[in-house]
Design an enzyme around this catalytic site. Structure first.
Site, short mmCIF file in Angstrom:
data_model
loop_
_atom_site.label_atom_id
_atom_site.label_comp_id
_atom_site.label_asym_id
_atom_site.label_seq_id
_atom_site.Cartn_x
_atom_site.Cartn_y
_atom_site.Cartn_z
N ASP A 1 0.87 -1.17 0.00
CA ASP A 1 0.00 0.00 0.00
C ASP A 1 0.91 1.22 0.00
O ASP A 1 1.61 1.48 0.99
CB ASP A 1 -0.90 -0.02 1.26
CG ASP A 1 -1.84 1.18 1.30
OD1 ASP A 1 -1.64 2.14 0.53
OD2 ASP A 1 -2.76 1.16 2.14
N VAL A 2 0.90 1.97 -1.09
CA VAL A 2 1.85 3.08 -1.22
C VAL A 2 1.57 4.22 -0.24
O VAL A 2 2.41 5.11 -0.09
CB VAL A 2 1.91 3.65 -2.65
CG1 VAL A 2 2.47 2.64 -3.64
CG2 VAL A 2 0.56 4.19 -3.11
N TYR B 1 -8.14 15.19 -7.85
CA TYR B 1 -7.20 14.52 -8.77
C TYR B 1 -6.20 15.53 -9.33
O TYR B 1 -4.99 15.29 -9.36
CB TYR B 1 -7.99 13.83 -9.89
CG TYR B 1 -7.13 12.98 -10.79
CD1 TYR B 1 -6.71 11.71 -10.38
CD2 TYR B 1 -6.74 13.43 -12.05
CE1 TYR B 1 -5.93 10.92 -11.21
CE2 TYR B 1 -5.96 12.64 -12.88
CZ TYR B 1 -5.55 11.39 -12.46
OH TYR B 1 -4.77 10.61 -13.28
N THR C 1 -7.92 2.42 -19.25
CA THR C 1 -7.60 1.65 -18.03
C THR C 1 -8.80 1.72 -17.08
O THR C 1 -9.73 2.51 -17.28
CB THR C 1 -6.40 2.26 -17.28
OG1 THR C 1 -6.79 3.53 -16.74
CG2 THR C 1 -5.18 2.44 -18.17
N1 LIG Z 1 -5.69 6.25 -17.37
C1 LIG Z 1 -5.53 7.54 -17.64
O1 LIG Z 1 -6.24 8.12 -18.48
C2 LIG Z 1 -4.44 8.33 -16.95
C3 LIG Z 1 -4.15 9.62 -17.44
C4 LIG Z 1 -3.17 10.38 -16.80
C5 LIG Z 1 -2.50 9.86 -15.72
N2 LIG Z 1 -2.79 8.60 -15.26
C6 LIG Z 1 -2.04 8.12 -14.10
O2 LIG Z 1 -1.32 6.97 -14.45
C7 LIG Z 1 -1.18 6.13 -13.30
C8 LIG Z 1 -1.67 4.73 -13.64
O3 LIG Z 1 -3.07 4.80 -13.84
P1 LIG Z 1 -3.91 3.72 -14.66
O4 LIG Z 1 -4.81 4.47 -15.54
O5 LIG Z 1 -3.00 2.69 -15.22
O6 LIG Z 1 -4.81 3.12 -13.46
P2 LIG Z 1 -5.26 1.64 -13.08
O7 LIG Z 1 -6.47 1.81 -12.23
O8 LIG Z 1 -5.36 0.75 -14.27
O9 LIG Z 1 -4.04 1.13 -12.18
C9 LIG Z 1 -3.73 1.73 -10.94
C10 LIG Z 1 -3.15 0.68 -10.02
O10 LIG Z 1 -2.82 1.31 -8.78
C11 LIG Z 1 -3.13 0.39 -7.75
N3 LIG Z 1 -3.30 1.11 -6.49
C12 LIG Z 1 -4.32 1.94 -6.12
N4 LIG Z 1 -4.13 2.35 -4.86
C13 LIG Z 1 -2.97 1.80 -4.44
C14 LIG Z 1 -2.25 1.87 -3.22
N5 LIG Z 1 -2.69 2.58 -2.16
N6 LIG Z 1 -1.07 1.19 -3.13
C15 LIG Z 1 -0.62 0.45 -4.17
N7 LIG Z 1 -1.28 0.33 -5.34
C16 LIG Z 1 -2.44 1.01 -5.46
C17 LIG Z 1 -4.41 -0.29 -8.22
O11 LIG Z 1 -4.63 -1.52 -7.52
C18 LIG Z 1 -4.11 -0.49 -9.70
O12 LIG Z 1 -3.48 -1.73 -9.93
C19 LIG Z 1 -1.97 6.81 -12.18
O13 LIG Z 1 -1.09 7.56 -11.39
C20 LIG Z 1 -2.91 7.72 -12.93
O14 LIG Z 1 -3.33 8.81 -12.15
C21 LIG Z 1 -3.75 7.83 -15.85
#
Ligand SMILES: NC(=O)c1ccc[n+]([C@@H]2O[C@H](COP(=O)([O-])OP(=O)(O)OC[C@H]3O[C@@H](n4cnc5c(N)ncnc54)[C@H](O)[C@@H]3O)[C@@H](O)[C@H]2O)c1
Length: 260
Positions: A61-62, A157, A192
């Site tokens: 858990d980060v 966010y 995602t």
């Molecule tokens: N998907 C998008 O459009 C997008 C756009 C810009 C930025 N991002 C960023 O990219 C990163 C990855 O996002 P994604 O879209 O792949 O999301 P995702 O939901 O597919 O994956 C996120 C992962 O983080 C894990 N997670 C959540 N809380 C956690 C915690 N407390 N400790 C450890 N793990 C935890 C989840 O279990 C999941 O596996 C994030 O930081 C997100 O904000 C995503």
């Protein structure tokens, strides 16, 4: 890739999971840290299938300093080397207008997205300083760090990602002399779980159509596209790049929002 071992937080899903596969395919051991331990282990298996000499899926858990330290220590012991790279991709999105969003949700978003990135970076930087090795850290920011989305309700966010962008610049300057580079990727809308987390099922079709119409490239990203940007920042081809943001957003930030 000149990495000895890479830690990926949030590596069980989405962009993090794609990064895990790409790091593996580059022949580098990878530690997958995620609250979803089963999916983290599955991601580690994918990395080995892609070519990683070894990979581990670890529950972490980060938001919890001890959990992050314990997972990084476990990875270090398993691979016999400290991490030289980090992709901090753990993230959540809880949307809502500021006056209605429960304060607990605001705190949760800040804790996971900003404090979580800080704790992971802190731990990997400490390991790098301890070993005297240089390294490369990649944090996930967002276009929301720079512009407000028209759909609204992104205050928590956006604040978390603005914090991540500021953190990247501060860490880059603090640790440049130690050979530690710190950069951000800026993914646009990416297919995602997080992308749809705040959108009710019934509204997703319409939102997808709106996004495709408004994103200059006319589509969402595949998670591997921002992950490839992260891989470039991890590797030697970006050796003089630090404190910077690699925008991978299909043109979102380049576009003015007024249709005249
Ligand atoms: N998907 C998008 O459009 C997008 C756009 C810009 C930025 N991002 C960023 O990219 C990163 C990855 O996002 P994604 O879209 O792949 O999301 P995702 O939901 O597919 O994956 C996120 C992962 O983080 C894990 N997670 C959540 N809380 C956690 C915690 N407390 N400790 C450890 N793990 C935890 C989840 O279990 C999941 O596996 C994030 O930081 C997100 O904000 C995503």
């Amino acid at each position: 890739m000149a990495q000895r071992m890479v830690v990926v937080t949030g590596g069980a899903s989405g962009i993090g999971r794609a990064a895990v596969r790409l790091v593996g395919a580059a022949g580098v051991p990878v530690a997958v840290l995620d609250t979803d331990a089963a999916a983290a282990r599955a991601a580690a298996e994918e990395a080995v299938a892609a070519g990683a000499p070894d990979a581990a899926g670890l529950r972490c858990d980060v938001t919890d300093e001890g959990s992050v330290q314990g997972a990084v220590d476990a990875a270090r012991e398993r691979f016999g080397a400290p991490p030289t790279g980090l992709v901090a991709a753990a993230g959540v999105d809880i949307g809502g207008p500021a006056h209605l969003l429960p304060v607990a949700d605001w705190r949760r978003v800040l804790e996971v997205n900003l404090t979580g990135a800080y704790l992971a970076a802190r731990c990997v930087v400490a390991a790098l300083l301890d070993s005297g090795a240089g390294g490369s850290l990649v944090l996930c920011s967002s276009p929301a760090a720079s512009v407000a989305f028209a759909a609204g309700g992104t205050g928590a966010y956006a604040a978390s990602k603005g914090g991540v962008s500021a953190l990247v610049r501060a860490l880059a300057v603090d640790y440049a002399a130690a050979g530690i580079r710190v950069n951000a990727i800026v993914p646009g809308p990416t297919e995602t779980a997080l992308m749809w987390a705040s959108v009710p099922e019934a509204e997703r079709g319409a939102m997808r159509a709106t996004l495709c119409a408004e994103v200059p490239m006319g589509r969402l990203a595949d998670p591997e596209e921002p992950a490839r940007a992260a891989l470039w920042l991890l590797g030697p081809d970006s050796s003089y790049v630090t404190g910077s943001h690699l925008v991978c957003d299909g043109g979102v930030l380049a576009k003015g929002s007024v249709s005249v």
